[in-house]
Each structure stands twice: as C-alpha cells, then as structure tokens.
Design a protein around this motif. Structure first.
Motif, PDB file in Angstrom:
ATOM      1  N   LEU A 196      -0.431 -26.513  75.080  1.00 55.94           N
ATOM      2  CA  LEU A 196      -1.642 -26.267  74.293  1.00 55.94           C
ATOM      3  C   LEU A 196      -2.431 -25.111  74.899  1.00 55.94           C
ATOM      4  O   LEU A 196      -3.149 -24.403  74.207  1.00 55.94           O
ATOM      5  CB  LEU A 196      -2.538 -27.509  74.253  1.00 55.94           C
ATOM      6  CG  LEU A 196      -2.114 -28.661  73.373  1.00 55.94           C
ATOM      7  CD1 LEU A 196      -3.073 -29.823  73.541  1.00 55.94           C
ATOM      8  CD2 LEU A 196      -2.040 -28.240  71.912  1.00 55.94           C
ATOM      9  N   HIS A 237       4.493 -24.248  71.508  1.00 51.86           N
ATOM     10  CA  HIS A 237       4.491 -25.284  70.476  1.00 51.86           C
ATOM     11  C   HIS A 237       4.945 -24.713  69.141  1.00 51.86           C
ATOM     12  O   HIS A 237       4.651 -23.565  68.824  1.00 51.86           O
ATOM     13  CB  HIS A 237       3.049 -25.768  70.214  1.00 51.86           C
ATOM     14  CG  HIS A 237       2.590 -26.853  71.100  1.00 51.86           C
ATOM     15  ND1 HIS A 237       2.737 -28.173  70.782  1.00 51.86           N
ATOM     16  CD2 HIS A 237       1.953 -26.825  72.282  1.00 51.86           C
ATOM     17  CE1 HIS A 237       2.215 -28.904  71.743  1.00 51.86           C
ATOM     18  NE2 HIS A 237       1.725 -28.110  72.676  1.00 51.86           N
ATOM     19  N   GLY A 287       1.152 -31.079  76.361  1.00 52.03           N
ATOM     20  CA  GLY A 287      -0.245 -30.838  76.709  1.00 52.03           C
ATOM     21  C   GLY A 287      -0.433 -29.485  77.387  1.00 52.03           C
ATOM     22  O   GLY A 287      -1.380 -28.754  77.085  1.00 52.03           O
ATOM     23  N   ARG A 327       2.819 -29.468  67.661  1.00 51.11           N
ATOM     24  CA  ARG A 327       1.382 -29.664  67.838  1.00 51.11           C
ATOM     25  C   ARG A 327       0.930 -30.925  67.096  1.00 51.11           C
ATOM     26  O   ARG A 327       0.180 -31.742  67.631  1.00 51.11           O
ATOM     27  CB  ARG A 327       0.635 -28.431  67.334  1.00 51.11           C
ATOM     28  CG  ARG A 327      -0.840 -28.423  67.660  1.00 51.11           C
ATOM     29  CD  ARG A 327      -1.485 -27.112  67.206  1.00 51.11           C
ATOM     30  NE  ARG A 327      -0.879 -25.934  67.801  1.00 51.11           N
ATOM     31  CZ  ARG A 327      -1.224 -25.428  68.974  1.00 51.11           C
ATOM     32  NH1 ARG A 327      -2.140 -25.995  69.681  1.00 51.11           N
ATOM     33  NH2 ARG A 327      -0.627 -24.353  69.439  1.00 51.11           N
ATOM     34  N   GLN A 328       1.417 -31.102  65.883  1.00 51.29           N
ATOM     35  CA  GLN A 328       1.061 -32.293  65.091  1.00 51.29           C
ATOM     36  C   GLN A 328       1.592 -33.564  65.758  1.00 51.29           C
ATOM     37  O   GLN A 328       0.878 -34.566  65.846  1.00 51.29           O
ATOM     38  CB  GLN A 328       1.620 -32.181  63.668  1.00 51.29           C
ATOM     39  CG  GLN A 328       0.957 -31.133  62.832  1.00 51.29           C
ATOM     40  CD  GLN A 328       1.708 -30.886  61.532  1.00 51.29           C
ATOM     41  OE1 GLN A 328       2.654 -31.585  61.187  1.00 51.29           O
ATOM     42  NE2 GLN A 328       1.297 -29.852  60.807  1.00 51.29           N
ATOM     43  N   GLU A 329       2.839 -33.526  66.226  1.00 46.05           N
ATOM     44  CA  GLU A 329       3.431 -34.691  66.874  1.00 46.05           C
ATOM     45  C   GLU A 329       2.695 -35.036  68.165  1.00 46.05           C
ATOM     46  O   GLU A 329       2.471 -36.202  68.468  1.00 46.05           O
ATOM     47  CB  GLU A 329       4.913 -34.446  67.169  1.00 46.05           C
ATOM     48  CG  GLU A 329       5.797 -34.474  65.950  1.00 46.05           C
ATOM     49  CD  GLU A 329       5.975 -35.868  65.358  1.00 46.05           C
ATOM     50  OE1 GLU A 329       5.771 -36.879  66.057  1.00 46.05           O
ATOM     51  OE2 GLU A 329       6.317 -35.940  64.165  1.00 46.05           O
ATOM     52  N   PHE A 330       2.306 -34.027  68.940  1.00 43.63           N
ATOM     53  CA  PHE A 330       1.574 -34.258  70.181  1.00 43.63           C
ATOM     54  C   PHE A 330       0.257 -34.982  69.902  1.00 43.63           C
ATOM     55  O   PHE A 330      -0.051 -35.991  70.533  1.00 43.63           O
ATOM     56  CB  PHE A 330       1.312 -32.934  70.895  1.00 43.63           C
ATOM     57  CG  PHE A 330       0.382 -33.066  72.073  1.00 43.63           C
ATOM     58  CD1 PHE A 330       0.801 -33.672  73.245  1.00 43.63           C
ATOM     59  CD2 PHE A 330      -0.925 -32.597  72.003  1.00 43.63           C
ATOM     60  CE1 PHE A 330      -0.055 -33.810  74.335  1.00 43.63           C
ATOM     61  CE2 PHE A 330      -1.782 -32.721  73.091  1.00 43.63           C
ATOM     62  CZ  PHE A 330      -1.343 -33.339  74.254  1.00 43.63           C
ATOM     63  N   VAL A 331      -0.513 -34.465  68.967  1.00 37.43           N
ATOM     64  CA  VAL A 331      -1.818 -35.062  68.662  1.00 37.43           C
ATOM     65  C   VAL A 331      -1.643 -36.474  68.118  1.00 37.43           C
ATOM     66  O   VAL A 331      -2.359 -37.398  68.505  1.00 37.43           O
ATOM     67  CB  VAL A 331      -2.616 -34.162  67.690  1.00 37.43           C
ATOM     68  CG1 VAL A 331      -3.867 -34.864  67.178  1.00 37.43           C
ATOM     69  CG2 VAL A 331      -2.981 -32.848  68.374  1.00 37.43           C
ATOM     70  N   SER A 332      -0.679 -36.672  67.247  1.00 36.08           N
ATOM     71  CA  SER A 332      -0.420 -38.003  66.686  1.00 36.08           C
ATOM     72  C   SER A 332      -0.006 -38.988  67.769  1.00 36.08           C
ATOM     73  O   SER A 332      -0.477 -40.131  67.834  1.00 36.08           O
ATOM     74  CB  SER A 332       0.673 -37.885  65.616  1.00 36.08           C
ATOM     75  OG  SER A 332       1.089 -39.152  65.187  1.00 36.08           O
ATOM     76  N   TRP A 333       0.902 -38.558  68.645  1.00 37.91           N
ATOM     77  CA  TRP A 333       1.405 -39.404  69.732  1.00 37.91           C
ATOM     78  C   TRP A 333       0.288 -39.759  70.701  1.00 37.91           C
ATOM     79  O   TRP A 333       0.115 -40.906  71.105  1.00 37.91           O
ATOM     80  CB  TRP A 333       2.534 -38.661  70.427  1.00 37.91           C
ATOM     81  CG  TRP A 333       3.284 -39.394  71.487  1.00 37.91           C
ATOM     82  CD1 TRP A 333       3.272 -40.736  71.757  1.00 37.91           C
ATOM     83  CD2 TRP A 333       4.186 -38.810  72.426  1.00 37.91           C
ATOM     84  NE1 TRP A 333       4.117 -41.018  72.809  1.00 37.91           N
ATOM     85  CE2 TRP A 333       4.687 -39.848  73.232  1.00 37.91           C
ATOM     86  CE3 TRP A 333       4.615 -37.517  72.652  1.00 37.91           C
ATOM     87  CZ2 TRP A 333       5.597 -39.620  74.257  1.00 37.91           C
ATOM     88  CZ3 TRP A 333       5.528 -37.293  73.670  1.00 37.91           C
ATOM     89  CH2 TRP A 333       6.010 -38.341  74.462  1.00 37.91           C
ATOM     90  N   LEU A 334      -0.497 -38.757  71.079  1.00 41.05           N
ATOM     91  CA  LEU A 334      -1.609 -38.977  71.996  1.00 41.05           C
ATOM     92  C   LEU A 334      -2.607 -39.975  71.399  1.00 41.05           C
ATOM     93  O   LEU A 334      -3.042 -40.914  72.068  1.00 41.05           O
ATOM     94  CB  LEU A 334      -2.287 -37.644  72.302  1.00 41.05           C
ATOM     95  CG  LEU A 334      -3.437 -37.676  73.283  1.00 41.05           C
ATOM     96  CD1 LEU A 334      -2.974 -38.198  74.635  1.00 41.05           C
ATOM     97  CD2 LEU A 334      -4.031 -36.277  73.423  1.00 41.05           C
ATOM     98  N   ASP A 335      -2.933 -39.807  70.133  1.00 38.88           N
ATOM     99  CA  ASP A 335      -3.859 -40.712  69.449  1.00 38.88           C
ATOM    100  C   ASP A 335      -3.330 -42.148  69.473  1.00 38.88           C
ATOM    101  O   ASP A 335      -4.059 -43.094  69.778  1.00 38.88           O
ATOM    102  CB  ASP A 335      -4.073 -40.237  68.006  1.00 38.88           C
ATOM    103  CG  ASP A 335      -5.093 -41.056  67.275  1.00 38.88           C
ATOM    104  OD1 ASP A 335      -6.295 -40.946  67.586  1.00 38.88           O
ATOM    105  OD2 ASP A 335      -4.688 -41.832  66.380  1.00 38.88           O
TER     106      ASP A 335
END
Length: 193
Positions: A19, A80, A16, A85-93
């Motif tokens: 970002l 990142h 985070g 970046r993709q893994e962060f957004v997916s994990w957060l979701d």
C-alpha cells in the motif's frame, strides 16, 4: 462468504507494505524486520517468496519493473493490482470484525495440566510466568523506543495488543500458581488423570 484464495497472514503483511509503494521481496522482508513485524509474522525467505508467488498467481499483485543495484542480482518489484487492493481491505476488515477459533499450543497443554502433578505444574507455570514477564518488558522497551521516539502509536498497535495479551496471561498464570500452592485448585488423585 466465499473462501479466500490466500489465507497466509504473511500475505496480509506483504499486501499492507505494498500500500505504501511497490517493492521487491528482499525489501519487503527487510522492511518487516526493521519495523519489528517479525514478532507478528513468520518471515523467512522461502515462505516470503512462496507467498509472493501465490499473490501473483491469484492476481493480487503484479510485477511492475526489474531493478539492479550495483553487482546485486536483478530484483522484481511488485505492486498491488486493483483486485489485490480490494481483497486486502476486505480480508483485513473480516479479520478485525470476526473472532475465529485459533488453537494456541498453550491452551492445548493446560487442558492436561493435571497430568504434571501439582509440584511440576506449578514449576512449569512459574517458568512460563518468568518468560511472560520478559516478553512484557521487551514489548515495553520496543514501545518506548518507537512510539516514545515519535512514531505514531498506530504503527505499533499490534505490539501493544500482544503486550496486553501477555499481561492477561501472566495474571492468570500467577493466580493459578497461587491456587495450586494454597490447595484451592483441586488435583486428581495420582493415576486417575
């Protein structure tokens, strides 16, 4: 769903931060502490550096430069990767959407509350209620200090959430104390628990 390669929530915090801009680990730790995120994430230098290494190993972050400030040692700055970046957004979701079983120690302890006996149980719950009230007061002060000073509410939303969770726990604790005191919470006979 495939098993995530990194599951440490400190990794979530570091991703985070990255970002915002590339940072070196010392800056990451200082920024998390400055933002009072050490109440949401366990931050110590050993776990932080281990987490950075894991993120690099799985190609979620990468070194982008090495900097030196005065006499201080060189520090590696990380950013990142696109995968990160993709893994962060997916994990957060996923974390926001799907409740998971977490195993708080308090729930384990109250499952055997009867073993304390009513007097000791009420006393222990009274002390817990005092601590919860202090935590709530501290959260209120933190929220007033940051959000009241103009910081966006979203930046402290986890403190707000935790404050509400403590408030709910405090209400349950006080209700249980009252039920012990008035005898409406049945207690097993000594030696039967």
């Amino acid at each position: 769903m495939a098993r995530r390669k990194v599951t440490n929530t400190l990794a979530l915090a570091l991703l985070g931060l990255l970002l915002e801009r590339p940072m070196h680990p010392y800056e990451m730790a200082a920024t998390l502490r400055e933002r009072l995120k050490d109440s949401s994430f366990k931050i110590n230098s050993g776990s932080l550096y281990d987490t950075v290494e894991a993120l690099v190993r799985h190609e979620w972050i990468e070194p982008v430069e090495t900097v030196r400030d005065g006499n201080r040692p060189e520090r590696t700055v990380y950013a990142h990767t696109e995968l990160g970046r993709q893994e962060f957004v997916s994990w957060l979701d996923e974390l926001v959407r799907i409740p998971v079983a977490e195993f708080p120690r308090f729930i384990a302890a109250i499952s055997y509350l009867g073993a304390l006996g009513p007097v000791r149980a009420a006393d222990a719950l009274e002390e817990r209620a005092r601590h919860l009230a202090e935590h709530i007061s501290g959260a209120d002060a933190t929220l007033e200090q940051t959000v009241g000073a103009g910081a966006p509410r979203l930046f402290m939303i986890e403190v707000e959430y935790q404050r509400h969770a403590w408030q709910a726990e405090l209400e349950w604790t006080r209700q249980t104390i009252a039920e012990i005191a008035d005898g409406s919470l049945p207690w097993p006979e000594p030696g039967t628990y």
